[in-house]
Design a protein around this motif. Structure first.
Motif, mmCIF file in Angstrom:
data_model
loop_
_atom_site.group_PDB
_atom_site.id
_atom_site.type_symbol
_atom_site.label_atom_id
_atom_site.label_comp_id
_atom_site.label_asym_id
_atom_site.label_seq_id
_atom_site.Cartn_x
_atom_site.Cartn_y
_atom_site.Cartn_z
ATOM 1 N N VAL B 6 -27.717 -12.144 20.079
ATOM 2 C CA VAL B 6 -29.134 -12.462 19.908
ATOM 3 C C VAL B 6 -29.758 -11.771 21.016
ATOM 4 C CG1 VAL B 6 -28.590 -14.695 18.889
ATOM 5 C CG2 VAL B 6 -28.924 -14.760 21.216
ATOM 6 N N GLY B 7 -31.165 -11.936 20.819
ATOM 7 C CA GLY B 7 -32.112 -11.103 21.588
ATOM 8 C C GLY B 7 -33.048 -12.101 22.328
ATOM 9 N N ILE B 8 -33.322 -12.185 23.582
ATOM 10 C CA ILE B 8 -33.799 -13.254 24.425
ATOM 11 C C ILE B 8 -35.140 -12.799 25.331
ATOM 12 C CG2 ILE B 8 -33.735 -15.109 25.992
ATOM 13 C CD1 ILE B 8 -30.869 -16.101 24.999
ATOM 14 N N ASP B 9 -36.355 -13.031 24.840
ATOM 15 C CA ASP B 9 -37.370 -12.963 26.045
ATOM 16 C C ASP B 9 -37.372 -14.026 26.886
ATOM 17 O OD1 ASP B 9 -39.664 -12.528 27.254
ATOM 18 O OD2 ASP B 9 -40.942 -12.419 25.439
ATOM 19 N N LEU B 10 -37.080 -13.908 28.019
ATOM 20 C CA LEU B 10 -36.973 -15.211 29.207
ATOM 21 C C LEU B 10 -38.360 -14.763 29.854
ATOM 22 C CD1 LEU B 10 -35.793 -17.377 30.455
ATOM 23 C CD2 LEU B 10 -34.593 -15.816 32.109
ATOM 24 N N GLY B 11 -39.347 -15.574 29.414
ATOM 25 C CA GLY B 11 -40.592 -15.489 29.728
ATOM 26 C C GLY B 11 -41.114 -16.188 31.030
ATOM 27 N N THR B 12 -42.464 -15.699 31.663
ATOM 28 C CA THR B 12 -42.860 -16.697 32.671
ATOM 29 C C THR B 12 -43.557 -17.884 32.172
ATOM 30 O OG1 THR B 12 -43.560 -14.500 33.806
ATOM 31 C CG2 THR B 12 -44.443 -16.594 34.477
ATOM 32 N N ALA B 175 -38.332 -2.822 25.165
ATOM 33 C CA ALA B 175 -38.006 -3.687 24.038
ATOM 34 C C ALA B 175 -39.220 -3.777 22.998
ATOM 35 C CB ALA B 175 -37.643 -5.046 24.397
ATOM 36 N N ALA B 176 -40.312 -4.089 23.467
ATOM 37 C CA ALA B 176 -41.449 -3.914 22.453
ATOM 38 C C ALA B 176 -41.560 -2.600 21.741
ATOM 39 C CB ALA B 176 -42.899 -4.184 23.299
ATOM 40 N N SER B 177 -41.315 -1.493 22.475
ATOM 41 C CA SER B 177 -41.200 -0.086 21.529
ATOM 42 C C SER B 177 -40.414 -0.239 20.524
ATOM 43 C CB SER B 177 -41.276 1.001 22.681
ATOM 44 O OG SER B 177 -39.872 1.131 23.141
ATOM 45 N N LEU B 178 -39.266 -0.782 20.902
ATOM 46 C CA LEU B 178 -38.158 -0.765 19.842
ATOM 47 C C LEU B 178 -38.580 -1.573 18.617
ATOM 48 C CD1 LEU B 178 -34.940 -1.704 21.805
ATOM 49 C CD2 LEU B 178 -35.391 0.839 20.623
ATOM 50 N N VAL B 331 -48.843 -5.376 24.626
ATOM 51 C CA VAL B 331 -47.738 -6.541 24.812
ATOM 52 C C VAL B 331 -48.004 -7.687 25.703
ATOM 53 C CG1 VAL B 331 -45.167 -6.800 25.009
ATOM 54 C CG2 VAL B 331 -46.156 -4.630 23.903
ATOM 55 N N GLY B 332 -47.736 -8.665 25.317
ATOM 56 C CA GLY B 332 -47.906 -9.841 26.321
ATOM 57 C C GLY B 332 -49.281 -10.785 25.864
ATOM 58 N N GLY B 333 -49.023 -11.890 25.905
ATOM 59 C CA GLY B 333 -50.217 -12.827 25.755
ATOM 60 C C GLY B 333 -51.600 -12.490 26.316
ATOM 61 N N SER B 334 -51.546 -11.851 27.376
ATOM 62 C CA SER B 334 -52.765 -11.805 28.278
ATOM 63 C C SER B 334 -53.651 -10.615 27.474
ATOM 64 C CB SER B 334 -52.654 -11.440 29.419
ATOM 65 O OG SER B 334 -52.008 -12.664 30.173
ATOM 66 N N ASP B 359 -46.932 -12.127 21.498
ATOM 67 C CA ASP B 359 -45.749 -13.119 22.142
ATOM 68 C C ASP B 359 -44.589 -12.713 21.770
ATOM 69 O OD1 ASP B 359 -47.982 -14.533 23.442
ATOM 70 O OD2 ASP B 359 -48.279 -15.627 21.593
ATOM 71 N N GLU B 360 -44.481 -12.467 20.619
ATOM 72 C CA GLU B 360 -43.027 -12.420 19.938
ATOM 73 C C GLU B 360 -42.571 -10.971 20.007
ATOM 74 O OE1 GLU B 360 -43.510 -13.936 15.807
ATOM 75 O OE2 GLU B 360 -43.695 -15.921 16.594
ATOM 76 N N VAL B 361 -43.229 -9.939 20.056
ATOM 77 C CA VAL B 361 -42.671 -8.581 20.050
ATOM 78 C C VAL B 361 -41.532 -8.215 20.900
ATOM 79 C CG1 VAL B 361 -44.571 -7.530 21.442
ATOM 80 C CG2 VAL B 361 -43.448 -5.917 19.932
ATOM 81 N N VAL B 362 -41.552 -8.775 22.027
ATOM 82 C CA VAL B 362 -40.501 -8.301 23.124
ATOM 83 C C VAL B 362 -39.260 -9.242 22.507
ATOM 84 C CG1 VAL B 362 -39.620 -8.802 25.474
ATOM 85 C CG2 VAL B 362 -42.039 -8.038 25.075
ATOM 86 N N ALA B 363 -39.006 -10.258 22.017
ATOM 87 C CA ALA B 363 -38.107 -10.986 21.815
ATOM 88 C C ALA B 363 -37.560 -10.408 20.380
ATOM 89 C CB ALA B 363 -38.260 -12.318 21.434
#
Lengths: 248, 632
Positions: B6-12, B175-178, B331-334, B359-363
């Motif tokens: 699985v792919g995991i985005d472990l975010g702040t 990851a986002a570019s992928l 990429v990223g919520g901000s 919010d989801e693109v990295v995961a």
């Protein structure tokens, strides 16, 4: 695992693939495609290139991509440990080789190193180490710069002093900026000179490949390039010092 | 079948888990149906660890039992986080020794940042396991591109503690570019601007027939939406003190309420021109303040502007000018903040992409990389990621200067070989101090570790020749090996990581293995599905002897028989989802039979017969789904 290692040792000697025993190729077996154990090699040989300096960057990039597609650790995540570590080591070799050969200057410096020249003394690190240790670094001032450098060093010293004291000397600054422009011009002119040396070197190597004895010529071009690389890094250091004083 | 990765985005702020469903990456929702798992960990009154949405309420009610934004503390030391502590309600354990890995207090217990992250990872692992109905053991985890060695190692440790084999750490912008590159398949250069909750990254990539080659990366691992929130909170606290004479700075609960309110306002201002920050303060008083987008932008501009310099540096390192960048990606919520979008537009002189949920693109990208590592699929077969190390690696030389041996933006894996010798006759140890960073002096760089080369054969000074190989692997993590060349002996290396857990410590932290529980869960699901299959088959047998069976058309009976055979076959297998699928199909097909039986039961009843003699099975109601005729 130990049998793998043993058969790898044997394969290295026998030029056979460690896995299927077929003919080995430089990086992967041509028969079964398995990655082969890393062997010490120079960056030119890694790409199967002769020790020449004119390299087509597009072609080099294509080779780099093609080999990455076969050697990258991503492709060996499920392989046995031994193969994983070979792929890691080989793809780091590939990346190091590509990075070094891609850039004209690092490529030239690398070749000179292979030809037995020690360029360490000229490096920025050596300069800083010497500076920090308070020792004088051995460095030959290029003869055509000798006079200019003497004058420049005094001016730089003065400018640094001014900076420390918060004093301003506009005419000194203008003079230093002129020097910087002149040095930049010299620096850029080196590219064309380097190209001429490359062509000369490649011609010598071509003659050597056809069996001629070219030792004298080889040493002569080599020394010319050493001189050029030294001058280049010397000028770069001067420009850096100027940038420190003048700001970019 | 190969094991699932699985792919995991472990975010702040939030974390997600995704997988590749055929040719498309898909987010796996939690039990509550929500994709985002807040990276919040709490300890309830029973000592139970709670993660995600349900942990959030602890932040407000019992702030000393919850922690968030712990990613900011990963791989860092006590002296690094002093500034952080002023802004975040982290409570460090009091008994921390110098050089010890941080520990954060939750109620009366204390945990290291990797342990807290491990709880978040374990939650994501569970979500995936519930979704698949089978254990998940391997993952790709994303990290900010600008994370240093210690921060990466800490993330990998968190994976191990959570019982996950982290096959690869992937940089978030890459990851986002992928995820974007999967559909587009174009060649060219792209800039990925990633401003998340706590970190900022900029990466410039070259796309070439499926190869994603990062050319330069830069960033700031302590810059993100959190900083914007903190500015707004500070203003609100000042207001409250000014207007109401209340100093709430030390009131954790109040600060958390204000934090929530300013975040809501921040989000509202991305789509409207003005909003109201409204907070009910302890004691029932209400704080309200209207804020326009213009005022908001004035406040947050200094934070947003801090992203400019890294972008310029990355472009300079890549040797590119803005007009040579073909696409920019957000990429990223901000990056939902209009001011941020404008800045990116100006920097790269083009309209940035934001088609995928930021919010989801990295995961999603992590799932693509997970698929590549797991052997690939049609969608990913030509894809390969070539990433770089974000920071230069160096060793401390004489006089405290750093000699760089691997430069930043070198493609990884990358290596360098250095030679060392002794300075004193008979010396058997050599110490090497390894650092990361761009500054000239060791004291200004990040100390990674001190390596002690031991067991050098005693020789006159300067004679031993110790070859040390530094290798940065594909995760961006350093490996070191050494050999004394005259004796050919593999030198022994003792590593003293400057900021990190030892292998042994990690080993002791590994969360109580849930493997048995997982096995049990999978087994139980198969058994339950089989039981259900048995029930429906038995009910169908009964239905067959009912007169209603005769009222079905030949086609209907044929379909039922085919599907019945299907249920009988798959129930012998281990795939509970297949069993359930077959049961559902049979349920559908027997719908009319059930209705007919119901009708006949009703008419029998009207004729004065009892239920039992209505030939309907055991129960008082018509059995559909047929399996429902089950009473205990």
């Amino acid at each position: 695992m130990s049998t793998d290692t043993k058969s790898a040792e044997k394969a290295k000697l026998a030029h056979e693939c460690w896995s299927c025993g077929a003919m080995r190729a430089a990086h992967f077996c041509e028969s079964c495609g398995r990655v082969q154990p890393p062997v010490p090699t120079d960056y030119f040989s890694f790409f199967g290139l002769p020790r020449k300096l004119n390299i087509d960057p597009k072609q080099l990039e294509r080779e780099f991509y093609a080999m990455s597609r076969k050697l990258h650790p991503d492709l060996f995540v499920r392989a046995v440990d031994q193969e994983q570590s070979w792929s890691l080591e080989k793809s780091s070799q590939l990346n190091d080789a590509y990075r070094t050969l891609k850039d004209p200057v690092t490529r030239t410096e690398y070749l000179l190193k292979l030809e037995g020249v020690n360029l360490e003394e000229q490096s920025k690190t050596a300069t800083e180490t010497a500076r920090a240790a308070g020792t004088q670094k051995k460095q030959m001032v290029p003869p055509d710069l000798l006079e200019e450098v003497f004058e420049l060093n005094m001016q730089l010293e003065e400018a640094r002093m001014n900076k420390k004291m918060g004093e301003d000397d506009p005419s000194l600054k203008t003079e230093l900026a002129d020097t910087r422009r002149r040095l930049d011009g010299k620096f850029n002119a080196l590219a064309a000179e380097l190209q001429r040396d490359w062509d000369e070197w490649d011609a010598v190597i071509a003659r050597a490949e056809s069996g001629e004895i070219v030792d004298t010529e080889r040493t002569a071009v080599r020394d010319k390039m050493v001189d050029l690389v030294n001058r280049r890094s010397y000028i770069r250091n001067l420009v850096r010092d100027l940038n420190e004083v003048l700001g970019n | 079948m190969a094991e699932r990765v699985v792919g995991i985005d472990l975010g702040t702020t939030n974390s997600l888990v995704a997988y590749m469903d055929g040719n498309h990456p898909v987010i796996i929702p939690g039990e509550d149906g929500v994709n985002l798992v807040p990276s919040v960990v709490a300890l309830d009154a029973n000592g139970q660890v709670i993660v995600g949405n349900s942990a959030r309420k602890f932040l407000i009610e019992t702030a000393d039992r919850a922690v968030y934004s712990v990613k900011r503390l990963m791989g860092r030391g006590k002296e690094d986080v002093r500034d952080e502590l002023k802004l975040f309600p982290f409570r460090l354990a009091e008994d921390l020794a110098d050089g010890e890995v941080l520990r954060i207090k939750l109620a009366d217990k204390s945990y290291t940042p990797p342990e807290i992250s491990a709880y978040v990872l374990r939650q994501l692992k569970h979500n995936a396991e519930r979704f698949f109905g089978s254990p998940v053991k391997q993952a790709v985890v994303t990290v900010p591109a600008y994370f240093n060695d210690a921060q990466r190692q800490a993330t990998k440790d968190a994976g191990r503690i959570a019982g996950l084999d982290v096959l690869r750490l992937v940089n978030e912008p890459t990851a986002a570019s992928l995820a974007y590159g999967l559909d587009k398949r174009k060649n060219g250069t792209i800039a990925v601007y990633d401003l998340g909750g706590g970190t900022f990254d900029i990466s410039i990539l070259k796309l070439n027939d499926g190869i994603f080659e990062v050319i330069a990366t830069n960033g700031d691992t302590h810059l993100g939406g959190d900083d914007i929130d903190n500015l707004l909170i500070a203003i609100a606290l000042d207001d409250i003190q000014g207007d109401m004479g209340l100093d709430l700075r030390r009131n954790g609960e109040a600060v958390q309420r204000i934090r929530k309110a300013v975040i809501d306002a921040k989000i509202a201002l991305s789509s409207s021109e003005k909003t109201v920050i409204a907070v009910e303060l302890p004691g029932g008083k209400l704080y309200q303040r209207e804020i326009t987008r213009e005022a908001f932008e004035g406040i947050v501009r200094p934070v947003v502007d801090r992203t400019v310099e890294p972008c310029r540096q990355a472009m300079k390192d890549a040797g590119l000018t803005p007009d040579q960048i073909d696409e920019a990606v957000l990429v990223g919520g901000s990056t939902r903040i209009p001011l941020v979008r404008q800045l990116v537009r100006d920097l790269f002189q083009r309209e940035p992409h934001c088609e995928l949920n930021s919010d989801e693109v990295v995961a999603l990208g992590a799932a693509v990389q997970a698929n590549i590592l797991g052997g690939g699929s049609q969608a990913t077969q030509d894809m390969l990621l070539l990433d770089v190390t974000p920071l230069s690696l160096g060793i401390e030389a004489l006089g405290g200067v750093v000699a760089k041996i691997i430069h930043r933006n070198s493609t990884i894996p990358a290596s360098a070989t250095e030679h060392f010798t002794t300075g004193v006759e008979g010396q058997t140890n050599v110490a090497i101090h390894v650092l990361q960073g761009e500054r000239e002096l060791a004291k200004d760089c990040r100390s990674l570790a001190r390596f002690d080369l031991k067991g050098i054969p005693p020789m006159p000074a300067g004679l031993p020749r110790i070859e040390v190989k530094f290798l940065i692997d594909a995760n961006g993590i350093l490996q070191v090996s050494a050999r004394e060349q005259r004796s050919g002996k593999q030198a022994e290396i003792q590593v003293q990581p400057s900021y990190g857990l030892t292998d042994e410590q990690v080993e002791n932290m590994i969360l109580e293995s849930f493997d048995y529980a997982e096995q049990d869960l999978a087994q139980r699901q198969v058994i339950e599905a089989r039981n259900e299959a048995e029930t429906i088959l038995t009910a169908l047998e009964k239905g067959r002897s009912n007169q209603a069976w005769q009222h079905l058309t030949d086609d209907e009976r044929k379909i039922i028989e085919i599907l019945e055979a299907e249920v009988r076959e798959v129930k012998e297998g281990q795939d509970f989802q297949a069993i359930r699928g077959a049961i559902d199909a049979l349920n559908q097909a027997t719908m009319r039979l059930a209705e007919l039986m119901m009708d006949s039961a009703v008419s029998s009843a009207l004729k004065g017969k009892t239920m039992e003699s209505a030939d309907m099975g055991e129960g008082p109601v018509a059995p559909h789904p047929i399996g429902k005729a089950e009473f205990k």
